[in-house]
Design a protein around this motif. Sequence first.
Motif, PDB file in Angstrom:
ATOM      1  N   VAL A  69       6.046   6.815   1.284  1.00 29.39           N
ATOM      2  CA  VAL A  69       6.226   5.402   0.976  1.00 29.39           C
ATOM      3  C   VAL A  69       5.306   4.979  -0.181  1.00 29.39           C
ATOM      4  O   VAL A  69       4.081   5.076  -0.064  1.00 29.39           O
ATOM      5  CB  VAL A  69       5.936   4.529   2.221  1.00 29.39           C
ATOM      6  CG1 VAL A  69       5.999   3.045   1.864  1.00 29.39           C
ATOM      7  CG2 VAL A  69       6.922   4.855   3.340  1.00 29.39           C
ATOM      8  N   ASN A  70       5.938   4.585  -1.267  1.00 31.90           N
ATOM      9  CA  ASN A  70       5.258   4.034  -2.454  1.00 31.90           C
ATOM     10  C   ASN A  70       4.407   5.023  -3.236  1.00 31.90           C
ATOM     11  O   ASN A  70       3.772   4.637  -4.218  1.00 31.90           O
ATOM     12  CB  ASN A  70       4.394   2.804  -2.096  1.00 31.90           C
ATOM     13  CG  ASN A  70       5.234   1.677  -1.528  1.00 31.90           C
ATOM     14  OD1 ASN A  70       6.390   1.512  -1.924  1.00 31.90           O
ATOM     15  ND2 ASN A  70       4.701   0.939  -0.604  1.00 31.90           N
ATOM     16  N   PRO A 116       0.829  -1.212   0.000  1.00 28.78           N
ATOM     17  CA  PRO A 116       0.000   0.000   0.000  1.00 28.78           C
ATOM     18  C   PRO A 116       0.862   1.259   0.000  1.00 28.78           C
ATOM     19  O   PRO A 116       2.043   1.214   0.317  1.00 28.78           O
ATOM     20  CB  PRO A 116      -0.772  -0.106   1.311  1.00 28.78           C
ATOM     21  CG  PRO A 116       0.102  -0.925   2.208  1.00 28.78           C
ATOM     22  CD  PRO A 116       0.842  -1.878   1.311  1.00 28.78           C
ATOM     23  N   THR A 117       0.240   2.364  -0.387  1.00 30.74           N
ATOM     24  CA  THR A 117       0.890   3.668  -0.293  1.00 30.74           C
ATOM     25  C   THR A 117       0.624   4.219   1.096  1.00 30.74           C
ATOM     26  O   THR A 117      -0.485   4.096   1.606  1.00 30.74           O
ATOM     27  CB  THR A 117       0.254   4.612  -1.333  1.00 30.74           C
ATOM     28  OG1 THR A 117       0.569   4.105  -2.617  1.00 30.74           O
ATOM     29  CG2 THR A 117       0.769   6.030  -1.202  1.00 30.74           C
ATOM     30  N   ILE A 118       1.629   4.803   1.727  1.00 29.49           N
ATOM     31  CA  ILE A 118       1.376   5.435   3.025  1.00 29.49           C
ATOM     32  C   ILE A 118       1.700   6.914   2.915  1.00 29.49           C
ATOM     33  O   ILE A 118       2.866   7.318   2.913  1.00 29.49           O
ATOM     34  CB  ILE A 118       2.160   4.735   4.148  1.00 29.49           C
ATOM     35  CG1 ILE A 118       1.762   3.262   4.121  1.00 29.49           C
ATOM     36  CG2 ILE A 118       1.849   5.382   5.501  1.00 29.49           C
ATOM     37  CD1 ILE A 118       2.147   2.461   5.292  1.00 29.49           C
ATOM     38  N   ARG A 119       0.676   7.714   2.802  1.00 30.50           N
ATOM     39  CA  ARG A 119       0.843   9.148   2.619  1.00 30.50           C
ATOM     40  C   ARG A 119       1.369   9.810   3.876  1.00 30.50           C
ATOM     41  O   ARG A 119       0.953   9.488   4.980  1.00 30.50           O
ATOM     42  CB  ARG A 119      -0.507   9.791   2.278  1.00 30.50           C
ATOM     43  CG  ARG A 119      -0.908   9.596   0.855  1.00 30.50           C
ATOM     44  CD  ARG A 119      -2.324  10.064   0.654  1.00 30.50           C
ATOM     45  NE  ARG A 119      -2.800   9.670  -0.651  1.00 30.50           N
ATOM     46  CZ  ARG A 119      -2.631  10.402  -1.745  1.00 30.50           C
ATOM     47  NH1 ARG A 119      -2.040  11.568  -1.675  1.00 30.50           N
ATOM     48  NH2 ARG A 119      -3.063   9.975  -2.907  1.00 30.50           N
TER      49      ARG A 119
END
Lengths: 241, 408
Positions: free
Chosen positions: A127-128, A89-92
């Motif tokens: 992240v991502n 997953p993306t972690i904003r």
Amino acid sequence: MMLEIQNLHVEVAGKPVLFGVELSLPAGETHVLFGRNGSGKTSLLMSIMGFEDYRITKGSISYRGKEISRLGPDERAALGIGIMFQRPPTIRGLPLGQLVQLCAGPDVGVAEMAAQVGLAGFLERDVNLGFSGGEIKRSELLQLLAQDPEVVLLDEPESGVDLENIGLIGEAIKGLLQKEKRRQREKSGLIITHTGHILNYLEADRGYVMCDGRITCTGNPRELLEDIQEMGYGGCLRCER
Amino acid sequence: MREIGRKGMNRAAAARGKKAAFGEDLDLEKYTMEAPEHAYQEKMSELAEMDRKRMEMAGVDAGGKERSGSFVQLDNSVVHRSAGEKGVEVLGTREALEKYDWLQEYMWKTVDVDADKFTAAVELDDFNGYFIRALPGARTVFPVQACLYIKQQGLAQRVHNIIIAEEGSELHIITGCTSDARLPAGLHLGVSEFYVKKGAQVTFTMVHNWAENLDVRPRTGTIVEEDGVFISNYICMEPVRSLQMYPKASLVGRGALARYNSILVAQKGSSMDVGAKVSLEAPGSRAEVVARAITRGGDIISRGLLVGEVEGVKAHLECRGLILAERGLIHAIPELVGKVEGVDLSHEAAVGKIAKEEVEYLMARGLSEEEATATIVRGFLNVNIEGLPPILQSEMQTMLEQLEEKAL
């Protein structure tokens, strides 16, 4: 034995996905999982890591002789199990560098590690967020390098990666698995590969073919790959090896 | 009597009972307009009557370190004001009106005096507030800090602030609004008017640390001229009974830019109705409105309105909400109005809970469930504010960390 899986049955949302999986991973060895999409490879890795949606209904997972199937992912990580996600997953709002530092512990310099996988310029980025396929893989590897696990679970490390990157990723995985050591190697790996490309970059000791939630075949990984390439996974079903 | 004031007085008197467009209606009769006069102090450090800690939490440093000026209003009295950097003026609004005749022109130009009973009350009853001005070409490094403090029980504090960044100037302001934590009732009525002239830049960072019985009704308007930049950061994580504000920026000059960032945490019992409107009235003007809202049991209405009046403007609205309590409400209302061909307006809004996938991802990296959750929430609130000078960026980071620790 580093990792020992016995008669593992797993359900996801009430639907059985694994049916009596048996697998033993000794210290220092790298094993490879082949199989079609939906054959249960990722479910097996997720179950080993202990994610909540993967409910174990029967069987056991033990790590260095200790039953771990009731532990949470954080406790399994603390014991020495690490995973590379296929689609993390993306972690904003969380910079990659901060996460890597959390993985590595406070006294480890992460900049050098990041440079090693070509992500020196990514430490300030979330992240991502907006990472390309290859960047996601390298980011996952960077986190694993920082964690330095004993058992490394890799879910399709080569998928979506261009040729330029695959060598770098292969090298990083070799580092993680102490492939430079001929003796007293302790790190173990369990790698999902759909295409088998990763075998061009590192040696594996054993291969499995998964089909419909079961391990249907075991053997030398290169030979298995040759058979799959020749006959397809359909051939595996008919195979009498 | 001020010329505009007289006209304004009539309009204000007519609006005395006028309900606000949004937010809970309040009965002004229930509040007192009177507060004892507080003594002026030359040094901020001698302001003994206020809770230093609460001021600090709102970003106000009593030592005035790394500040180009300071202003403190206690109830309705200006108790301290000083300017330490060349080219910056800091005065009480009343004092400034006496000093400068031309200042009349700036009163009630960006906010309508008869907008509602709250604007009317500021005009009709004795107000104070700050006047902060950067002279043409003055580029301040350190921010001016302003503190508005309520101590008197049941007071309706009236404030009318005027901020002027003259041509080519750069001005940074940190405003901390706070009160005694245990105040049983109180109301803050704050009118703020910003004038960002040609090529000027203003960053305005406001932290609200009110108390659970306080009602708050700021009324803010901004005019940004050619190539001017206005950046507004708003943080409210402490309890407040009710808060309603919908500041508006008018981008009247070519290439003008406005950015609003809001970070809201509504505790149980808090009701917030907060947003920002931007009217893009000149070609090449741009705007961005970003809100992060978390409810821990309170209600949040997060609004945004972008109006494209002319061709060649671009603006984006973003609202993300997280519900971290069983009961709690987040209502995102993003609105876009394009009036001509060739406007580029967009919005995205998302309201939900923390994704389990993200928590487990971090747990697989060795973080406990609590650590993983806290990390994700901190990340959620971590709005990257472009254009904020490094010193403010790091100060804001520290402030956020302190507030987060308390609020989450």
